[in-house]
Design a protein around this motif. Structure first.
Motif, PDB file in Angstrom:
ATOM      1  N   ARG B   3       0.822  -1.220   0.000  1.00  0.00           N
ATOM      2  CA  ARG B   3       0.000   0.000   0.000  1.00  0.00           C
ATOM      3  C   ARG B   3       0.863   1.280   0.000  1.00  0.00           C
ATOM      4  N   VAL B   4       1.888   1.258   0.862  1.00  0.00           N
ATOM      5  CA  VAL B   4       2.737   2.447   1.006  1.00  0.00           C
ATOM      6  C   VAL B   4       3.460   2.764  -0.303  1.00  0.00           C
ATOM      7  N   LEU B   5       3.906   1.726  -1.004  1.00  0.00           N
ATOM      8  CA  LEU B   5       4.597   1.916  -2.279  1.00  0.00           C
ATOM      9  C   LEU B   5       3.630   2.490  -3.322  1.00  0.00           C
ATOM     10  N   ALA B   6       2.388   1.987  -3.289  1.00  0.00           N
ATOM     11  CA  ALA B   6       1.358   2.479  -4.211  1.00  0.00           C
ATOM     12  C   ALA B   6       1.089   3.960  -3.973  1.00  0.00           C
ATOM     13  N   TRP B   7       1.001   4.327  -2.716  1.00  0.00           N
ATOM     14  CA  TRP B   7       0.811   5.755  -2.367  1.00  0.00           C
ATOM     15  C   TRP B   7       1.964   6.595  -2.917  1.00  0.00           C
ATOM     16  N   PHE B   8       3.164   6.097  -2.657  1.00  0.00           N
ATOM     17  CA  PHE B   8       4.367   6.829  -3.052  1.00  0.00           C
ATOM     18  C   PHE B   8       4.379   7.062  -4.570  1.00  0.00           C
ATOM     19  N   ILE B   9       4.053   6.018  -5.333  1.00  0.00           N
ATOM     20  CA  ILE B   9       4.074   6.125  -6.797  1.00  0.00           C
ATOM     21  C   ILE B   9       2.983   7.092  -7.268  1.00  0.00           C
ATOM     22  N   THR B  10       1.770   6.928  -6.753  1.00  0.00           N
ATOM     23  CA  THR B  10       0.653   7.786  -7.176  1.00  0.00           C
ATOM     24  C   THR B  10       0.935   9.256  -6.841  1.00  0.00           C
ATOM     25  N   PHE B  11       1.386   9.473  -5.599  1.00  0.00           N
ATOM     26  CA  PHE B  11       1.664  10.840  -5.133  1.00  0.00           C
ATOM     27  C   PHE B  11       2.690  11.529  -6.039  1.00  0.00           C
ATOM     28  N   ASN B  12       3.766  10.823  -6.337  1.00  0.00           N
ATOM     29  CA  ASN B  12       4.821  11.422  -7.147  1.00  0.00           C
ATOM     30  C   ASN B  12       4.423  11.546  -8.612  1.00  0.00           C
ATOM     31  N   PHE B  13       3.627  10.581  -9.081  1.00  0.00           N
ATOM     32  CA  PHE B  13       3.155  10.655 -10.472  1.00  0.00           C
ATOM     33  C   PHE B  13       2.316  11.934 -10.660  1.00  0.00           C
ATOM     34  N   ILE B  14       1.397  12.171  -9.723  1.00  0.00           N
ATOM     35  CA  ILE B  14       0.542  13.365  -9.779  1.00  0.00           C
ATOM     36  C   ILE B  14       1.399  14.624  -9.696  1.00  0.00           C
ATOM     37  N   ASN B  15       2.306  14.648  -8.717  1.00  0.00           N
ATOM     38  CA  ASN B  15       3.153  15.825  -8.513  1.00  0.00           C
ATOM     39  C   ASN B  15       3.954  16.180  -9.755  1.00  0.00           C
ATOM     40  N   ILE B  16       4.538  15.156 -10.368  1.00  0.00           N
ATOM     41  CA  ILE B  16       5.409  15.400 -11.529  1.00  0.00           C
ATOM     42  C   ILE B  16       4.571  15.711 -12.772  1.00  0.00           C
ATOM     43  N   ALA B  17       3.514  14.921 -12.996  1.00  0.00           N
ATOM     44  CA  ALA B  17       2.714  15.085 -14.208  1.00  0.00           C
ATOM     45  C   ALA B  17       2.035  16.447 -14.263  1.00  0.00           C
ATOM     46  N   TRP B  18       1.579  16.947 -13.114  1.00  0.00           N
ATOM     47  CA  TRP B  18       0.844  18.211 -13.111  1.00  0.00           C
ATOM     48  C   TRP B  18       1.724  19.426 -13.382  1.00  0.00           C
ATOM     49  N   VAL B  19       3.012  19.257 -13.171  1.00  0.00           N
ATOM     50  CA  VAL B  19       3.942  20.358 -13.453  1.00  0.00           C
ATOM     51  C   VAL B  19       3.854  20.725 -14.939  1.00  0.00           C
ATOM     52  N   PHE B  20       3.720  19.694 -15.797  1.00  0.00           N
ATOM     53  CA  PHE B  20       3.686  19.936 -17.244  1.00  0.00           C
ATOM     54  C   PHE B  20       2.389  20.627 -17.684  1.00  0.00           C
ATOM     55  N   PHE B  21       1.314  20.384 -16.973  1.00  0.00           N
ATOM     56  CA  PHE B  21       0.049  21.069 -17.294  1.00  0.00           C
ATOM     57  C   PHE B  21       0.099  22.543 -16.908  1.00  0.00           C
ATOM     58  N   ARG B  22       0.841  22.815 -15.831  1.00  0.00           N
ATOM     59  CA  ARG B  22       0.871  24.175 -15.268  1.00  0.00           C
ATOM     60  C   ARG B  22       1.910  25.059 -15.993  1.00  0.00           C
ATOM     61  N   ALA B  23       3.034  24.443 -16.394  1.00  0.00           N
ATOM     62  CA  ALA B  23       4.142  25.219 -16.962  1.00  0.00           C
ATOM     63  C   ALA B  23       3.806  25.729 -18.364  1.00  0.00           C
ATOM     64  N   ARG B  24       4.258  26.950 -18.650  1.00  0.00           N
ATOM     65  CA  ARG B  24       4.016  27.524 -19.981  1.00  0.00           C
ATOM     66  C   ARG B  24       4.984  26.955 -21.006  1.00  0.00           C
ATOM     67  N   GLU B  25       6.242  26.867 -20.611  1.00  0.00           N
ATOM     68  CA  GLU B  25       7.296  26.384 -21.508  1.00  0.00           C
ATOM     69  C   GLU B  25       7.925  25.121 -20.920  1.00  0.00           C
TER      70      GLU B  25
END
Lengths: 331, 128
Positions: B3-25
């Motif tokens: 469970r903890v590993l799943a949390w870790f992967i999901t949390f970081n996936f969201i954190n990293i992926a959303w940066v690209f939606f927010r960034a202009r360049e």
């Protein structure tokens, strides 16, 4: 409980809680913005608001003003002889705030004969916006064009923070934490004034070796361009309204000086010279190196304030024992 | 998967992926991502200088970059307890009862939330 009834009672109770909170916040008034004539302050009041309001109520009482941060609180307005001076010192005061206040005074037909503007090493580092969201440093609503409703909403229609809770407690117990501040009715005296200093002995080993003197007063940020623009505008106002204007940079304690970004400070000084002549007290000297002249590493004592007055009042500008005069060197 | 590993992967996936939606360049995204893993995101020069000066690392100084203070760690811990020890909010909504306890709780929470819409911070002397 029925669904509709439950919701109705909830909304009513929320309204009651909001009203109670607003009333308590108004009664306590942490920064005294709605109770300027208090006999006793439980915490530091917002002197930006109180002093400005006082001047707007007494438009002809003073013809000269000293603007600056809390540091210039050590400069006695009663010792200056070429006008009737009012000390507009307020915590962390910066040029943009002085500019807005000067404009407000002029727009309210307050005649200004002399202006002394005290600048600091943080004048070009602290942002005006940050001050506008702090209860202690928010400007008078007329200076910023803020509506009264919005101004008072910020103070009273909010959740009480640590400072507010402490203030409520002290007010209920009638135990002032700010009793030492001898604020006269006109707020023309500050904590740093000689009258408030007298009880303290500064020539003791205990004071001279205080651990506090090893801790610099530290600021970060860079608002140099905006600050220079503000100073330029103050200078232009002085010219157009025939006001005698004197600029000076406050003395800095050696511990703080050694911690400063000297490139930024020198850049500020170089650019200031292009706008106006000024007196520089911010350099290492016998005053900056001696703890006797300081409360801590930010605020100099009234004895230094007197020296600043002597320098600024001296006719022979280039022969000053303390402070260096920099003539205006336009581009 | 634990469970903890799943949390870790999901949390970081969201954190990293959303940066690209927010960034202009693309460069902005790279800058944010490098900030997220680099030391500048956690401890800025101010905190470092204060550490050298005071010879101790205080949480107040460490979290200045994210406008945090001494309460930041405690609040993070409280948030973890809320997330891990209680049911998700959707579940509470399904089983919500119009009771007296909920009436009191709802009224106080809503009042606090409304009052927090007004932002006013305390003055920090000398930036310490």
């Amino acid at each position: 409980m029925q669904k509709k009834k439950w919701l109705f009672y909830s909304l009513f109770f929320i309204f009651f809680l909001l009203l109670t909170n607003t009333f308590v916040m108004y009664w306590s008034d942490t920064y005294s913005v709605a109770h300027p004539h208090r006999n006793k302050f439980y915490t530091e009041p917002n002197t930006r608001v109180l002093k400005t309001a006082y001047i707007l109520e007494n438009k002809t009482k003073y013809d000269s003003f000293i603007f600056g941060s809390s540091r210039i609180g050590a400069i006695s307005p009663y010792r200056i002889t070429d006008g009737i001076y009012y000390n507009m010192s307020y915590s962390e005061g910066i040029p943009h705030e002085h500019l807005l206040n000067i404009k407000l005074f002029l727009n309210n037909n307050i005649k200004i004969k002399n202006l002394w503007i005290g600048l600091d090493d943080f004048s070009y580092q602290v942002s005006f916006e940050k001050h506008q969201i702090q209860g202690l440093t928010k400007l008078h609503p007329q200076a910023t064009g803020t509506s009264l409703l919005s101004f008072y909403k910020d103070y009273f229609f909010r959740f009480p923070q640590g400072e507010d809770r402490r203030h409520i407690k002290h007010k209920m117990q009638n135990s002032s934490t700010f009793a030492t501040l001898n604020i006269a009715q006109d707020y023309n005296l500050s904590l740093l004034s000689k009258a408030n200093e007298n009880a303290k002995d500064f020539n003791t080993t205990q004071h001279l070796n205080k651990a506090e003197f090893n801790k610099p007063t530290y600021y970060s940020g860079n608002t140099l361009e905006e600050t220079l623009q503000d100073i330029h505008e103050i200078k232009s106002l002085c010219k157009s309204h025939n006001i005698q204007c004197k600029f000076f940079i406050n003395p800095v304690h050696q511990t703080t000086y050694k911690f400063l970004d000297l490139n930024l400070l020198n850049n500020f000084k170089d650019n200031l010279e292009k706008i106006t002549d000024y007196y520089d007290f911010a350099y290492l000297n016998a005053i900056s190196d001696n703890n006797f002249y300081w409360h801590e590493t930010s605020h100099y004592r009234s004895i230094v304030g007197d020296m600043i007055i002597d320098t600024l009042m001296q006719q022979e500008k280039t022969k000053t024992p303390f402070g260096i005069y920099h003539p205006h060197r336009p581009l | 998967m634990p469970r903890v590993l799943a949390w870790f992967i999901t949390f970081n996936f969201i954190n990293i992926a959303w940066v690209f939606f927010r960034a202009r360049e693309w460069e902005d995204a790279v800058k944010v991502l490098s900030g997220m893993v680099g030391s500048s995101s956690f401890m800025n020069s101010y905190a470092y200088e204060m550490y050298l000066l005071e010879d101790r690392l205080s949480t107040k100084n460490i979290f200045t970059t994210i406008q945090g203070d001494n309460y930041t760690l405690k609040l993070l811990l409280l948030a973890f307890i809320l997330v891990l020890a209680f049911k998700p909010s959707q579940e509470y909504l399904r089983t919500f009862k119009f009771s007296f306890t909920n009436f009191i709780f709802f009224s106080f929470i809503t009042t606090i939330a409304i009052l927090h819409l007004t932002k006013m911070s305390e003055f920090l002397y000398f930036n310490f």
